[in-house]
Design a protein around this motif. Structure first.
Motif, PDB file in Angstrom:
ATOM      1  N   ALA A   1      30.345  51.842  89.995  1.00 30.72           N
ATOM      2  CA  ALA A   1      30.751  50.558  90.578  1.00 30.72           C
ATOM      3  C   ALA A   1      30.622  49.424  89.563  1.00 30.72           C
ATOM      4  O   ALA A   1      31.492  48.537  89.495  1.00 30.72           O
ATOM      5  N   ALA A   2      29.570  49.441  88.767  1.00 38.72           N
ATOM      6  CA  ALA A   2      29.380  48.384  87.767  1.00 38.72           C
ATOM      7  C   ALA A   2      30.481  48.431  86.709  1.00 38.72           C
ATOM      8  O   ALA A   2      31.035  47.388  86.319  1.00 38.72           O
ATOM      9  N   LEU A   3      30.812  49.629  86.241  1.00 37.05           N
ATOM     10  CA  LEU A   3      31.868  49.750  85.237  1.00 37.05           C
ATOM     11  C   LEU A   3      33.238  49.401  85.808  1.00 37.05           C
ATOM     12  O   LEU A   3      34.163  49.047  85.061  1.00 37.05           O
ATOM     13  N   ALA A   4      33.378  49.495  87.121  1.00 40.32           N
ATOM     14  CA  ALA A   4      34.653  49.176  87.759  1.00 40.32           C
ATOM     15  C   ALA A   4      34.900  47.677  87.882  1.00 40.32           C
ATOM     16  O   ALA A   4      36.042  47.263  88.123  1.00 40.32           O
ATOM     17  N   MET A   5      33.877  46.855  87.713  1.00 41.26           N
ATOM     18  CA  MET A   5      34.042  45.418  87.957  1.00 41.26           C
ATOM     19  C   MET A   5      35.095  44.756  87.062  1.00 41.26           C
ATOM     20  O   MET A   5      35.899  43.952  87.549  1.00 41.26           O
ATOM     21  N   PRO A   6      35.141  45.043  85.746  1.00 43.70           N
ATOM     22  CA  PRO A   6      36.227  44.437  84.954  1.00 43.70           C
ATOM     23  C   PRO A   6      37.604  44.883  85.419  1.00 43.70           C
ATOM     24  O   PRO A   6      38.556  44.093  85.415  1.00 43.70           O
ATOM     25  N   LEU A   7      37.709  46.126  85.835  1.00 38.76           N
ATOM     26  CA  LEU A   7      38.982  46.639  86.337  1.00 38.76           C
ATOM     27  C   LEU A   7      39.336  46.006  87.672  1.00 38.76           C
ATOM     28  O   LEU A   7      40.509  45.719  87.947  1.00 38.76           O
ATOM     29  N   LEU A   8      38.335  45.775  88.510  1.00 37.59           N
ATOM     30  CA  LEU A   8      38.586  45.129  89.802  1.00 37.59           C
ATOM     31  C   LEU A   8      39.073  43.701  89.589  1.00 37.59           C
ATOM     32  O   LEU A   8      40.030  43.258  90.253  1.00 37.59           O
ATOM     33  N   ALA A   9      38.431  42.984  88.683  1.00 35.69           N
ATOM     34  CA  ALA A   9      38.880  41.618  88.394  1.00 35.69           C
ATOM     35  C   ALA A   9      40.320  41.621  87.892  1.00 35.69           C
ATOM     36  O   ALA A   9      41.142  40.787  88.306  1.00 35.69           O
ATOM     37  N   GLY A  10      40.655  42.561  87.025  1.00 34.71           N
ATOM     38  CA  GLY A  10      42.009  42.643  86.511  1.00 34.71           C
ATOM     39  C   GLY A  10      43.020  43.009  87.584  1.00 34.71           C
ATOM     40  O   GLY A  10      44.109  42.420  87.656  1.00 34.71           O
ATOM     41  N   ALA A  11      42.676  43.984  88.429  1.00 36.87           N
ATOM     42  CA  ALA A  11      43.602  44.412  89.477  1.00 36.87           C
ATOM     43  C   ALA A  11      43.848  43.294  90.479  1.00 36.87           C
ATOM     44  O   ALA A  11      44.985  43.087  90.930  1.00 36.87           O
ATOM     45  N   LEU A  12      42.807  42.561  90.845  1.00 39.86           N
ATOM     46  CA  LEU A  12      42.979  41.446  91.784  1.00 39.86           C
ATOM     47  C   LEU A  12      43.806  40.325  91.146  1.00 39.86           C
ATOM     48  O   LEU A  12      44.620  39.687  91.824  1.00 39.86           O
ATOM     49  N   TRP A  13      43.602  40.080  89.856  1.00 41.77           N
ATOM     50  CA  TRP A  13      44.415  39.079  89.164  1.00 41.77           C
ATOM     51  C   TRP A  13      45.889  39.479  89.174  1.00 41.77           C
ATOM     52  O   TRP A  13      46.769  38.658  89.442  1.00 41.77           O
ATOM     53  N   ALA A  14      46.145  40.748  88.856  1.00 38.99           N
ATOM     54  CA  ALA A  14      47.523  41.227  88.835  1.00 38.99           C
ATOM     55  C   ALA A  14      48.156  41.111  90.209  1.00 38.99           C
ATOM     56  O   ALA A  14      49.308  40.687  90.354  1.00 38.99           O
ATOM     57  N   MET A  15      47.412  41.481  91.233  1.00 39.46           N
ATOM     58  CA  MET A  15      47.943  41.477  92.594  1.00 39.46           C
ATOM     59  C   MET A  15      48.172  40.053  93.094  1.00 39.46           C
ATOM     60  O   MET A  15      49.166  39.777  93.767  1.00 39.46           O
TER      61      MET A  15
ATOM     62  N   ALA B   1      38.341  45.184  99.577  1.00 40.49           N
ATOM     63  CA  ALA B   1      38.825  44.932 100.935  1.00 40.49           C
ATOM     64  C   ALA B   1      38.183  43.684 101.525  1.00 40.49           C
ATOM     65  O   ALA B   1      38.836  42.916 102.245  1.00 40.49           O
ATOM     66  N   LEU B   2      36.906  43.472 101.226  1.00 43.99           N
ATOM     67  CA  LEU B   2      36.210  42.288 101.737  1.00 43.99           C
ATOM     68  C   LEU B   2      36.690  41.017 101.044  1.00 43.99           C
ATOM     69  O   LEU B   2      36.824  39.960 101.680  1.00 43.99           O
ATOM     70  N   ALA B   3      36.943  41.117  99.749  1.00 42.36           N
ATOM     71  CA  ALA B   3      37.334  39.926  98.978  1.00 42.36           C
ATOM     72  C   ALA B   3      38.815  39.612  99.092  1.00 42.36           C
ATOM     73  O   ALA B   3      39.219  38.468  98.862  1.00 42.36           O
ATOM     74  N   GLY B   4      39.628  40.608  99.428  1.00 38.61           N
ATOM     75  CA  GLY B   4      41.067  40.428  99.456  1.00 38.61           C
ATOM     76  C   GLY B   4      41.555  39.230 100.253  1.00 38.61           C
ATOM     77  O   GLY B   4      42.342  38.421  99.741  1.00 38.61           O
ATOM     78  N   PRO B   5      41.122  39.069 101.521  1.00 39.15           N
ATOM     79  CA  PRO B   5      41.630  37.936 102.302  1.00 39.15           C
ATOM     80  C   PRO B   5      41.343  36.578 101.679  1.00 39.15           C
ATOM     81  O   PRO B   5      42.104  35.632 101.878  1.00 39.15           O
ATOM     82  N   ALA B   6      40.276  36.471 100.919  1.00 41.10           N
ATOM     83  CA  ALA B   6      39.950  35.182 100.297  1.00 41.10           C
ATOM     84  C   ALA B   6      40.609  35.027  98.931  1.00 41.10           C
ATOM     85  O   ALA B   6      41.139  33.965  98.597  1.00 41.10           O
ATOM     86  N   LEU B   7      40.616  36.085  98.127  1.00 40.18           N
ATOM     87  CA  LEU B   7      41.070  35.976  96.744  1.00 40.18           C
ATOM     88  C   LEU B   7      42.562  36.188  96.563  1.00 40.18           C
ATOM     89  O   LEU B   7      43.139  35.739  95.567  1.00 40.18           O
ATOM     90  N   LEU B   8      43.196  36.870  97.499  1.00 38.44           N
ATOM     91  CA  LEU B   8      44.615  37.203  97.331  1.00 38.44           C
ATOM     92  C   LEU B   8      45.538  36.287  98.118  1.00 38.44           C
ATOM     93  O   LEU B   8      46.761  36.464  98.057  1.00 38.44           O
ATOM     94  N   ARG B   9      44.986  35.334  98.818  1.00 40.06           N
ATOM     95  CA  ARG B   9      45.830  34.426  99.606  1.00 40.06           C
ATOM     96  C   ARG B   9      46.701  33.587  98.668  1.00 40.06           C
ATOM     97  O   ARG B   9      46.244  33.127  97.645  1.00 40.06           O
ATOM     98  N   TRP B  10      47.953  33.395  99.030  1.00 35.68           N
ATOM     99  CA  TRP B  10      48.914  32.671  98.175  1.00 35.68           C
ATOM    100  C   TRP B  10      49.780  31.739  98.990  1.00 35.68           C
ATOM    101  O   TRP B  10      49.688  31.712 100.178  1.00 35.68           O
TER     102      TRP B  10
ATOM    103  N   ALA C   1      54.272  45.654  84.508  1.00 32.38           N
ATOM    104  CA  ALA C   1      53.764  45.069  83.266  1.00 32.38           C
ATOM    105  C   ALA C   1      52.497  44.264  83.520  1.00 32.38           C
ATOM    106  O   ALA C   1      51.565  44.273  82.703  1.00 32.38           O
ATOM    107  N   ARG C   2      52.468  43.575  84.649  1.00 31.75           N
ATOM    108  CA  ARG C   2      51.293  42.772  84.988  1.00 31.75           C
ATOM    109  C   ARG C   2      50.076  43.674  85.201  1.00 31.75           C
ATOM    110  O   ARG C   2      48.976  43.389  84.710  1.00 31.75           O
ATOM    111  N   TYR C   3      50.256  44.767  85.917  1.00 31.09           N
ATOM    112  CA  TYR C   3      49.153  45.701  86.134  1.00 31.09           C
ATOM    113  C   TYR C   3      48.738  46.374  84.826  1.00 31.09           C
ATOM    114  O   TYR C   3      47.541  46.596  84.589  1.00 31.09           O
ATOM    115  N   ALA C   4      49.719  46.727  83.989  1.00 30.10           N
ATOM    116  CA  ALA C   4      49.385  47.366  82.721  1.00 30.10           C
ATOM    117  C   ALA C   4      48.511  46.458  81.867  1.00 30.10           C
ATOM    118  O   ALA C   4      47.524  46.902  81.255  1.00 30.10           O
ATOM    119  N   LEU C   5      48.856  45.178  81.815  1.00 30.81           N
ATOM    120  CA  LEU C   5      48.067  44.219  81.046  1.00 30.81           C
ATOM    121  C   LEU C   5      46.662  44.090  81.617  1.00 30.81           C
ATOM    122  O   LEU C   5      45.663  44.167  80.882  1.00 30.81           O
TER     123      LEU C   5
END
Length: 213
Positions: A135-149, A204-213, A24-28
């Protein structure tokens, strides 16, 4: 988070989101990301004017199926990487087979063409802009996917970010395909893949910084 912290959290009953909750989180996130990417495409690039005619061609649907299949496999990878201890299993193999299928189609296309026609089949008329626009059109989707993850429990952060980026890139390619005039398989196999690889690398580059929890 350190391993011992994770163990304590699980022992206390504060487990990561369930499979249904993750879906559900990814769908949103992806729904809003796809809406934003489509809106940007429509307002800045425009839908190709001959879309109805193009939709009658089998290669048009192959062009859509190519990133759609990658998006499905990347979503499965992202869902598994969002939770500790989940294996990717055969997902990398599936991704490789999807890419090889398009490359095989590209090889058939080149084999049927005369050698002087090869540059046009590979480069088309938009090879310079295609990867960057995807790549430019993917940016909103990337922000959403990283938020969900990030709201779940990824542990392999670079790999998880790369999966989120590939998912976003495939979504961006799907949206861009509604504008793109190219239909040649060699073009799609090279430049669409390049466009999808850019957000995958950024994730992959942003993951270690943005996905840390």
């Amino acid at each position: 988070m350190r391993t011992e912290d994770l163990v304590r959290m699980l022992a206390a009953g504060d487990a990561p989101a369930s499979v249904g909750g993750a879906g559900a989180r990814y769908a949103l996130a992806l729904g809003w990301g796809a809406f934003a990417a489509t809106l940007v495409m429509a307002l800045t690039l425009g839908v190709r004017p001959d879309l109805a005619e193009a939709a009658r061609l089998p290669m048009f649907w192959a062009k859509l199926a190519w990133p759609a299949a990658l998006a499905a496999a990347a979503l499965l990878a992202a869902l598994r990487l969002s939770r500790p201890g989940r294996r990717l299993a055969r997902v990398p193999v599936a991704l490789g087979l999807i890419v090889l299928a398009m490359w095989g189609l590209a090889g058939i296309s080149l084999a049927r063409a005369e050698l002087p026609e090869w540059p046009a089949l590979v480069l088309g008329s938009t090879w310079r802009s295609c990867p960057l626009l995807i790549a430019a059109l993917a940016m909103p989707l990337l922000a959403g996917a990283l938020w969900a993850m990030k709201g779940l429990a990824p542990t392999r952060l670079a790999l998880a970010g790369g999966a989120a980026g590939l998912l976003a890139g495939a979504g961006g390619a799907l949206v861009y395909a509604l504008h793109c005039p190219e239909l040649a398989a060699p073009f799609l196999g090279v430049w669409y893949l390049a466009g999808m690889a850019i957000p995958a690398a950024l994730g992959a580059l942003a993951g270690p910084a943005l996905l840390r929890w």
